[in-house]
Design an enzyme around this catalytic site. Structure first.
Site, PDB file in Angstrom:
ATOM      1  N   TYR A  13       0.812  -1.282   0.088  1.00  0.00           N
ATOM      2  CA  TYR A  13      -0.106   0.083  -0.097  1.00  0.00           C
ATOM      3  C   TYR A  13       0.772   1.322  -0.034  1.00  0.00           C
ATOM      4  O   TYR A  13       0.391   2.288  -0.229  1.00  0.00           O
ATOM      5  CB  TYR A  13      -0.849   0.120   1.412  1.00  0.00           C
ATOM      6  CG  TYR A  13      -1.718  -1.076   1.262  1.00  0.00           C
ATOM      7  CD1 TYR A  13      -2.903  -1.507   0.173  1.00  0.00           C
ATOM      8  CD2 TYR A  13      -1.874  -2.125   2.274  1.00  0.00           C
ATOM      9  CE1 TYR A  13      -3.723  -2.241   0.301  1.00  0.00           C
ATOM     10  CE2 TYR A  13      -2.952  -3.129   2.461  1.00  0.00           C
ATOM     11  CZ  TYR A  13      -3.847  -3.346   1.168  1.00  0.00           C
ATOM     12  OH  TYR A  13      -4.821  -4.477   1.426  1.00  0.00           O
ATOM     13  N   THR A  14       2.102   1.210   0.414  1.00  0.00           N
ATOM     14  CA  THR A  14       2.793   2.642   0.507  1.00  0.00           C
ATOM     15  C   THR A  14       3.851   2.463  -0.574  1.00  0.00           C
ATOM     16  O   THR A  14       4.168   1.721  -1.176  1.00  0.00           O
ATOM     17  CB  THR A  14       3.738   2.321   1.788  1.00  0.00           C
ATOM     18  OG1 THR A  14       4.578   1.314   1.919  1.00  0.00           O
ATOM     19  CG2 THR A  14       2.575   2.268   2.976  1.00  0.00           C
TER      20      THR A  14
END
EC number: 5.6.2.2
Length: 822
Positions: free
Chosen positions: A120-121
């Site tokens: 997600y990052t």
């Protein structure tokens, strides 16, 4: 049948060898940073991998999973979670003083929240991280094969700033650990330059420009002694304290607001701990705790009860929670492949040597590259000068090899030069192109000469390092976040946890001491003395009473000239009916040592306050109160006594005051205290009175013209005389007669100044004690004998007396009569 592939080994030897191999692998290849670039292998591989991926500050962020996968596959085969956790930490502002990774997405919080999953990052290198890798492609550092020999990776990064000090390091290896705090970039660079400019610089000199750590979360460092020790030895400890302020609400209540916590402290856990302490009643006075932190900063609020002291609560929080912590320096790093504990100077020296090597190798690389290009241009210029012959040779040759060989032979060219001529396009034959080649060739020759000069002159290498450091400082330096509280205590004393209040300290004639709350005892002004208390035995009385504070210091002066110090709260509190504690239980007195005087040293005592000493042999000394600021537990020498002399008393004299000294033979001398110059604590003093043979001093007091002089003789005679009958004269005289000494009245037992409205306590050598009002003693002239004050038994003598405030008489309940035998 035995398998030929099996090898019999000694288990003990194999365990030793294998464990050593494992331990060294963890120490050198995992847990400890390199002193040169301040990075552990995983951090170095992450930065190099991101650089190779092109995830630079001018490019878009890339998925963290892509970065960790690439680093794991090429350089670090130890699992993606460890790589991602290391990368996350480099992107957290509260972990790294200068972040090396620019994270996009949820990278956790200082409350201990974890970062989002790597899918997600996103991340990319920060701008300052580029300085760690700058010129890495110019052969500035050594490269080695990766774990499967399919890739090459750097052993160390060029590191254009001292990252080990700037971002610090933590790590636990096998049998050793490192803990290096972060520092301010600008200050660290100044320290590097200071060492380069002055190789003889000391740690103290370095601390002028690099005063201490600078943590990303700010907070306060209490004192500098721990820092100096750590910088000097590589090991030490400092106290980190939260930055707080006490606010007053509109309703008049106080609240404690925390805006900065110590490094690596989880404020959520602090919150939980405070709540638990309140529930367990270990801290009282707190009504609410809430975290009001937001994107603008930290704001942690502790509400305080209306009648509670916010300062006392705050000091208890410092002592019991992580609002105050210790940071232990253990500056362990890898140097030349060996783990070493390094001092600040050693770290700076190692970094400077690394930078010298980087600059030399880069300069050598640039020089070789320039020489190679100049070599080609030299050949092209030769060809252009003989262009017709060159064209003829090329046209006459059947192959490239034949043309190249002919050119090399004809014009003494190298293989590379001849190949460059063959590769030259026809447009390069124009006059303009020749001028460009000539200009480039001349520039290269100048560059080569300059680079050769750099390599030949170490001072130029040093200047380049300093110039590049200045450039980094200009781009990335910022203000210090952590404040250094110079001169502050490194740990909380008991007094910080005790609310300040006014108290009375009483010391009895037989050496019993106690502390009473002033609410229970009507007293004189602070610094008063001599009010009789209760709880003493029939043969005892309160000789010293001092009005003070629980936080003020009391100085105890003994007959042997020593001084001891206690704080008000260190004296046990007793009720009015208790006799107290023997003072020898608090002070390390010798068997024949006794307390002569107790002086209250208030925190707001004026600068011109002096202590005036008087000895039995007439020696006097005047010493500033400041000389007694630091006294060891076992006491200090307050003055140097000679022969069999002893201290009579100590007076606290402020401003312009007179002193009167009385002697056993009935003489007195009065002089201004300024007649005695200020002396050091260990000085002997000067003659205050010129004693006759066999005479000794029996008393000394401060005196004004409004006072009366009271004298009592050994055989019970006494009198009061107005102070104006004692004119001020010089120090060291024989004195004027203050009493008519006869066989009937005896020698002087003592002399003191009084106001005339006090009660008098008198004690004999047989233990008999009397209390009488001074009004019962006649006021007579200076040279008279006086009146009978106390009837004595045969052979009994008065040994001491003191005054008692008459206002306490009814409250204490002591009659004006002889108490009887002890």
């Amino acid at each position: 049948m035995q398998d030929k592939n099996l090898v019999n080994v000694n288990l003990t030897k194999e365990m030793k060898a294998s464990f050593i191999d494992y331990a060294m692998s963890v120490i050198v290849a995992r847990a400890l940073p390199d002193v040169r670039d301040g990075l552990k292998p995983v951090h170095r591989r992450i930065l190099y991998g991101m650089n190779e991926l092109g995830v630079t500050p001018d490019k878009p962020h890339k998925k963290s999973a892509r970065i960790t996968g690439d680093v794991m596959g090429k350089y670090h085969p130890h699992g993606d979670s460890s790589i991602y956790e290391a990368m996350v930490r480099m992107a957290q502002w509260w972990s790294y003083r200068y972040m090396l990774v620019d994270g996009h997405g949820n990278f956790g919080s200082m409350d201990g929240d974890s970062a989002a999953a790597q899918r997600y990052t996103e991340a990319r290198m920060s701008k300052i991280a580029l300085e760690m890798l700058r010129d890495i492609n110019k052969n500035t550092v050594d490269f080695v094969d990766n774990y499967d020999a399919n890739e090459r990776e750097p052993l160390v990064l060029p590191a254009r700033f001292p990252n080990l000090l700037v971002n610090g390091a933590t790590g636990i290896a096998v049998g050793m650990a490192t803990n290096i705090p972060p520092h301010n970039l600008g200050e660290t660079i100044d320290a590097v330059k200071l060492v380069m400019d002055n190789p003889e610089v000391t740690t103290k000199d370095l601390m002028e420009v690099l005063p201490g750590p600078d943590f990303p979360t700010g907070a306060l460092v209490m004192g500098k002694s721990g820092i100096h020790k750590a910088y000097e030895t590589g090991k030490g400890s400092i106290v980190l304290r939260s930055r707080t302020e006490i606010e007053t609400t509109k309703t008049g209540r106080e609240r404690i607001v925390v805006t900065e916590f110590p490094y690596m402290v989880n404020k959520t856990k602090v919150h939980e701990h405070i709540v638990r302490l309140v529930q367990e009643k270990r801290i009282e006075g707190i009504t609410a705790v809430r975290d009001e932190s937001n994107r603008e900063g930290v704001r942690f609020v502790i509400e305080v009860k209306r009648d509670a002291s916010a300062n006392v609560i705050l000091n208890n929080l410092f002592k019991m929670t992580q609002m105050q912590t210790n940071f232990g320096f253990n500056m362990l790093a890898i140097q030349n492949g060996i783990p070493k504990i390094l001092s600040l100077r050693q770290i700076l020296d190692a970094y400077i040597e690394h930078q010298k090597e980087v600059v030399v190798r880069r300069t050598r690389f640039d020089k070789e590259k320039a020489e190679a290009r100049a070599h080609i241009l030299e050949g092209l210029l030769i060809a252009l000068d003989h262009i017709d012959e060159v064209i003829r040779i090329i046209r006459a040759s059947e192959t490239d090899a034949e043309a190249q060989a002919e050119l090399m032979s004809k014009f003494k060219l190298s293989e590379r030069q001849s190949q460059a001529i063959l590769d030259m396009r026809l447009r390069r034959l124009t006059g303009l192109e020749r001028d460009k080649i000539q200009s480039e060739y001349d520039d290269l020759l100048a560059l080569i000469a300059d680079l050769a000069d750099i390599l030949a002159k170490p001072e130029r290498v040093s200047q380049i390092i300093k110039d590049e450091l200045d450039e980094v400082k200009r781009k990335f330096s910022d203000k210090r976040r952590t404040e250094l509280m110079v001169g502050q205590v490194l740990s909380l004393e008991d007094e910080d946890l005790i609310e300040e209040s006014d108290v009375l300290i009483t010391l009895s004639n037989r050496g019993y001491i106690k502390r009473l709350d002033q609410d229970e005892f009507t007293a004189q002004k602070r610094g008063g003395r001599g009010v009789q208390g209760t709880g003493v035995k029939d043969d005892d009385f309160v000789r010293e009473l001092v009005s003070t504070s629980t936080h003020d210091h009391l100085l105890f002066f003994t007959n042997k000239g020593r001084v001891y110090r206690l704080k008000g709260y260190e004296i046990p509190e007793y009720g009015r009916t208790a006799k107290g504690l023997p003072v020898v239980n608090l002070l390390k007195l010798d068997e024949d040592e006794s307390i002569q005087t107790v002086i209250n040293v208030e925190s707001d005592r004026s600068d011109d306050a002096y202590l005036f000493f008087t000895t039995r042999h007439g020696i006097v000394k005047r010493t500033s109160v400041k000389e007694f600021a630091n006294i060891r537990q076992n006491g200090l020498k307050a003055l140097n006594l000679k022969d069999e002399d002893e201290l009579i008393n100590v007076l606290l004299a402020e401003g312009d005051m007179d002193i009167i000294i009385g002697t056993k033979f009935g003489y007195a001398v009065r002089f201004n205290q300024s007649a005695v110059r200020g002396m050091s604590r260990i000085a002997t003093g000067v003659k205050g009175v010129n004693l006759r043979e066999g005479d000794t001093v029996v008393g000394a007091s401060l005196i004004t013209d409004q006072d009366e002089v009271l004298i009592i003789t050994e055989k019970g005679y006494g009198k009061r005389t107005v102070a104006t009958e004692y004119p001020t004269k010089g120090r060291g005289g024989k004195g004027m007669q203050t009493a008519k000494i006869t066989e009937k009245n005896g020698l002087l037992a003592g002399l003191m100044t009084v106001q005339g409205d006090e009660d008098l306590m008198i004690i004999t050598d047989t233990g008999v004690m009397i209390r009488t009002n001074l009004a019962n003693i006649s006021q007579t002239g200076r040279a008279t004998m006086g009146v009978k004050v106390m009837r004595l038994d045969q052979d009994a003598q008065i040994v001491t007396f003191t005054t008692v405030a008459v206002a306490e008489k009814e409250e204490v309940g002591t009659e004006n009569e002889t108490e009887g035998e002890a």
